[in-house]
Design a protein around this motif. Structure first.
Motif, PDB file in Angstrom:
ATOM      1  N   SER A 409       0.802  -1.230   0.000  1.00 18.19           N
ATOM      2  CA  SER A 409       0.000   0.000   0.000  1.00 18.19           C
ATOM      3  C   SER A 409       0.826   1.267   0.000  1.00 18.19           C
ATOM      4  CB  SER A 409      -0.928   0.016   1.231  1.00 18.19           C
ATOM      5  OG  SER A 409      -0.172  -0.031   2.426  1.00 18.19           O
ATOM      6  N   VAL A 410       2.101   1.187   0.360  1.00 20.63           N
ATOM      7  CA  VAL A 410       2.941   2.382   0.431  1.00 20.63           C
ATOM      8  C   VAL A 410       4.195   2.162  -0.399  1.00 20.63           C
ATOM      9  CG1 VAL A 410       4.208   3.953   1.930  1.00 20.63           C
ATOM     10  CG2 VAL A 410       2.102   2.894   2.753  1.00 20.63           C
ATOM     11  N   GLY A 432       3.953  11.907   2.401  1.00 22.51           N
ATOM     12  CA  GLY A 432       4.657  11.708   3.649  1.00 22.51           C
ATOM     13  C   GLY A 432       6.060  11.172   3.477  1.00 22.51           C
ATOM     14  N   VAL A 433       6.756  11.090   4.603  1.00 20.52           N
ATOM     15  CA  VAL A 433       8.062  10.446   4.692  1.00 20.52           C
ATOM     16  C   VAL A 433       7.891   9.193   5.531  1.00 20.52           C
ATOM     17  CG1 VAL A 433      10.427  10.628   5.531  1.00 20.52           C
ATOM     18  CG2 VAL A 433       9.333  12.605   4.464  1.00 20.52           C
ATOM     19  N   LYS A 443       5.140   5.820   9.226  1.00 22.42           N
ATOM     20  CA  LYS A 443       5.209   7.213   8.813  1.00 22.42           C
ATOM     21  C   LYS A 443       6.004   8.021   9.828  1.00 22.42           C
ATOM     22  CE  LYS A 443       2.307  11.095   7.345  1.00 22.42           C
ATOM     23  NZ  LYS A 443       0.934  11.648   7.282  1.00 22.42           N
ATOM     24  N   LEU A 444       6.964   8.805   9.328  1.00 23.26           N
ATOM     25  CA  LEU A 444       7.786   9.649  10.185  1.00 23.26           C
ATOM     26  C   LEU A 444       7.370  11.111  10.152  1.00 23.26           C
ATOM     27  CD1 LEU A 444      11.356   8.336   9.283  1.00 23.26           C
ATOM     28  CD2 LEU A 444       9.873   7.567  11.142  1.00 23.26           C
ATOM     29  N   SER A 445       6.539  11.475   9.193  1.00 21.53           N
ATOM     30  CA  SER A 445       6.362  12.891   8.875  1.00 21.53           C
ATOM     31  C   SER A 445       5.052  13.488   9.359  1.00 21.53           C
ATOM     32  CB  SER A 445       6.468  13.091   7.360  1.00 21.53           C
ATOM     33  OG  SER A 445       5.434  12.376   6.699  1.00 21.53           O
ATOM     34  N   ASP A 446       4.403  12.902  10.365  1.00 19.14           N
ATOM     35  CA  ASP A 446       3.197  13.542  10.894  1.00 19.14           C
ATOM     36  C   ASP A 446       3.428  15.011  11.224  1.00 19.14           C
ATOM     37  OD1 ASP A 446       1.596  11.339  10.597  1.00 19.14           O
ATOM     38  OD2 ASP A 446       1.735  10.687  12.678  1.00 19.14           O
ATOM     39  N   VAL A 451       3.078  20.968   5.907  1.00 15.54           N
ATOM     40  CA  VAL A 451       4.039  21.349   4.876  1.00 15.54           C
ATOM     41  C   VAL A 451       3.710  20.696   3.540  1.00 15.54           C
ATOM     42  CG1 VAL A 451       6.474  21.161   4.182  1.00 15.54           C
ATOM     43  CG2 VAL A 451       5.877  21.785   6.540  1.00 15.54           C
ATOM     44  N   PHE A 452       3.303  19.435   3.559  1.00 18.24           N
ATOM     45  CA  PHE A 452       3.151  18.661   2.332  1.00 18.24           C
ATOM     46  C   PHE A 452       2.173  19.270   1.322  1.00 18.24           C
ATOM     47  CE2 PHE A 452       5.829  15.495   4.043  1.00 18.24           C
ATOM     48  CZ  PHE A 452       6.203  14.683   2.977  1.00 18.24           C
ATOM     49  N   PRO A 453       1.054  19.867   1.735  1.00 14.59           N
ATOM     50  CA  PRO A 453       0.157  20.447   0.719  1.00 14.59           C
ATOM     51  C   PRO A 453       0.790  21.566  -0.090  1.00 14.59           C
ATOM     52  CG  PRO A 453      -0.999  20.154   2.800  1.00 14.59           C
ATOM     53  CD  PRO A 453       0.457  19.907   3.080  1.00 14.59           C
ATOM     54  N   ASN A 454       1.880  22.157   0.398  1.00 14.04           N
ATOM     55  CA  ASN A 454       2.510  23.279  -0.286  1.00 14.04           C
ATOM     56  C   ASN A 454       3.790  22.895  -1.023  1.00 14.04           C
ATOM     57  OD1 ASN A 454       0.572  25.173   0.631  1.00 14.04           O
ATOM     58  ND2 ASN A 454       1.592  25.249   2.617  1.00 14.04           N
TER      59      ASN A 454
END
Length: 667
Positions: A409-410, A432-433, A443-446, A451-454
């Motif tokens: 899935s990832v 994500g990261v 997932k490390l990037s919660d 930030v991700f949407p931009n």
């Protein structure tokens, strides 16, 4: 009767965690930051301003400037030298030698495609380069050589009278620096040559018409003749396999193959006849420009026989990944992974070489990238990860290995944002990261969810490792729309260590980065297109740091607070000063900036600054070094209070944030 003095309250923050954009600024912990840029939150009372980038100069003192726009940046170790290698939009490549600061050319324009290059290392002797359409190359720090190796060898005439195996000689390669192929022959009890086996597939073969195979010696035997086929990973080439060998082909010399259609041109082939049937077809020229195997017509005629049926195979999938793993090279194209013979980087046709096609539904689409790490070969799809392991060779020479799906899935489409980090593999995708540890992805990037949407994923995303303040960090470089500080796109880096994140901005619109081990350090080099920079290297030049604390309820979220004073504990460098601009923020707005500085000024009774000059007439400044509390009166009201501090000074440390406030009305 005088009113009672309002009791003052205080808050001090010295325990520092990292960035958290997942929640609103009022909802994150007081030891987290709504934004923290060019400042590494190492630990208790210790936020260090990180160094800036610096331009790289060659041994003559001139800046390293690549001749064209860079489209891929990578590194390789050859012998005792580490190189940063840039591939450019005109198909050329250049290198910078980190050990001796030399700067030079790898390949001329047109050698490679403009984009899509992948590389890996073979031992410490060469860089292996995979072009999406032009195929497979190597660079040994002197020559770029096409691989261009000898593939299938077919015996056209077995000859007669051989009492011992004749010596096989394969013609020399076409390119300087190429390696000559060699092979051995086998004879049967009928005194004829029955097979030829490659012992070295060679490199640097580019022209099929120059490839000849000759037999000498053999105890008086004569007449043996063979043809060889070039092997490369160029797209648009054609191969033929025998579906039905037919019958009655008694005259091999008059048996021919005719090829037409398929959108390409130039393909020629020789049929191999044994026992009056066609057993094999050797491509004497694989042609170019073929796109549709279904439209290729390949027929066998002559020789007195009939019924032979051939199937065309067009190499149409671009090459997407390359890795050296378990003593061989692995190359991905489409849904297939090709592997070289054991101990070879150029032999893809011997018995221990081969290929595997992933047919499982877990791979949606094609393979994105290969990565060798932690005794595994990772095969990344856009939303899946497989691992190859336990590579072994059977007694008959066949290669076996285990293929396991570890994520259905990832995965990631960002092929340059996948890399090893300690005993895990880190990778970034559009949302994500993630870390892959064993067979588990997490997932490390919660904290980066805001930030991700931009992030502009239309631009490249590159990643690697770097040592910052003796801490091994993971770095992800991308283009980001900054709606708060600049209201524009800029390239930044998300930096991860010890379960914490912060942001760095190294200027110069750094678009591509690569990590390079150097004398016990791990450095990051980058380029915006032409100039080469060393990131996190200049500890004395100005760098813009930005730290926005949480908006804190000060233990009572339903009461309004009036800010009275703010303080920032900071330590100035030994030979430097600090000037900071700080605002007091509430849930709706920020105050006017307050200037906090370690620079001491002298004023007369008219509040005019008195300058100090040395013997040369140069104006000199006064300042404090070491630890100080930089404080100021402040004006702000809010249910929540926080500080935003910015500075361009390098090398200082933030030790804490302090607030003095009074509680006002509820609701």
């Amino acid at each position: 009767m005088a009113a009672a003095e309002q009791k003052k309250s205080y808050a001090v923050v010295k325990q520092f965690r990292g960035l958290n954009t997942k929640a609103n600024r009022t909802a994150i912990d007081e030891n987290e930051f709504n934004w923290i840029e060019n400042a590494q939150p190492i630990g208790y009372a210790n936020i260090k301003i990180i160094p800036n980038s610096e331009i790289v100069n060659d041994s003559t003192g001139n800046a390293v400037v690549f001749s064209n726009t860079v489209t891929h940046l990578t590194n390789v170790n050859i012998g005792l030298n580490d190189y940063v290698v840039a591939f450019m939009d005109n198909g050329s490549a250049q290198y910078y030698n980190i050990n001796n600061d030399t700067f030079g050319n790898v390949a001329v324009a047109g050698t490679f495609s403009a984009t899509g290059i992948n590389t890996t290392q073979w031992n410490n002797e060469r860089m292996l380069i995979l072009d999406p359409t032009k195929g497979y190359f190597s660079w040994d720090s002197n020559n770029v050589v096409t691989i261009g190796s000898v593939g299938l060898i077919g015996i056209v005439d077995q000859g007669t009278g051989y009492t011992e195996a004749p010596t096989v000689t394969i013609s020399a390669p076409d390119q300087t620096g190429g390696e000559q192929a060699n092979a051995t022959s086998t004879i049967s009890t009928g005194n004829v040559v029955t097979s030829v086996a490659l012992s070295n597939a060679g490199t640097g073969y580019t022209n099929a018409s120059n490839l000849t195979v000759t037999f000498t010696g053999g105890g008086g035997g004569t007449g043996a003749n063979a043809v060889a086929q070039l092997f490369n990973f160029q797209t648009g080439t054609l191969s033929l396999v025998v579906v039905n060998g037919g019958a009655g082909y008694t005259n091999a010399a008059n048996t021919i193959v005719t090829i037409s259609g398929g959108g390409g041109a130039g393909a020629t082939a020789v049929p191999i006849v044994l026992g009056n049937v066609v057993t094999q077809v050797i491509m004497t020229n694989q042609g170019s420009g073929y796109t549709n195997a279904a439209n290729v017509t390949a027929t066998v005629s002559g020789g007195g026989g009939n019924g032979a049926v051939l199937q065309a195979i067009v190499n149409s999938e671009p090459n997407v990944g390359i890795a050296s793993f378990s003593g061989r090279v692995w190359i991905a194209a489409g849904r297939s992974v090709y592997y070289s013979a054991a101990g070879s980087y150029s032999d893809f046709t011997s018995v221990s070489a081969g290929s595997v096609t992933l047919t499982d539904s877990t791979l949606h689409g094609n393979i994105i990238q290969l990565l060798s790490a932690n005794n595994f070969l990772y095969i990344f799809g856009d939303n899946s990860i497989n691992v190859f392991s336990d590579v072994r060779v059977t007694s008959t020479g066949l290669t076996l290995f285990t293929n396991t799906n570890v994520s259905a899935s990832v995965g990631s489409e960002l092929k340059n944002a996948i890399f090893p980090y300690f005993r895990s593999v880190l990778f970034m995708n559009d949302y994500g990261v993630y870390a892959l540890v064993g067979s588990t992805t997490s997932k490390l990037s919660d904290p980066l969810d805001g930030v991700f949407p931009n992030i502009d994923f239309a631009n490249p995303v590159y990643a690697g490792q770097v040592l910052l303040n003796n801490i091994l960090c993971a770095v992800f470089n991308f283009r980001y729309f900054d709606a708060v500080f600049t209201n524009s796109y800029r390239f930044i880096q998300a930096v991860f260590f010890e379960k914490k994140w912060f942001i760095s901005s190294q200027g110069n619109n750094i678009k591509y980065i690569t990590s390079v081990p150097e004398e016990g350090q791990i450095l990051v080099y980058g380029t915006s297109g032409n100039n080469l920079y060393r990131l996190y290297a200049d500890s004395t030049s100005a760098i813009t740091s930005r730290v926005r604390t949480a908006l804190m309820p000060m233990t009572d979220p339903i009461r309004t607070k009036q800010a009275l004073k703010i303080g920032i504990e900071a330590t100035a460098p030994a030979n430097g000063t600090i000037t900071m601009l700080a605002t007091v923020d509430n849930e709706n707005r920020s105050s006017t900036p307050y200037t906090l500085t370690s620079v001491i000024t002298w004023q007369n009774n008219n509040l005019q600054i008195i300058p100090w000059n040395n013997n040369s007439g140069t104006n000199i400044g006064w300042g404090t070094t070491g630890y100080s509390l930089y404080k100021t009166d402040a004006q702000q009201y809010g249910k929540y209070l926080g500080i935003t501090v910015t500075s361009t000074n390098p090398g200082f440390v933030i030790n804490g944030f302090e607030f003095e406030h009074e509680l006002r009305v509820r609701f």
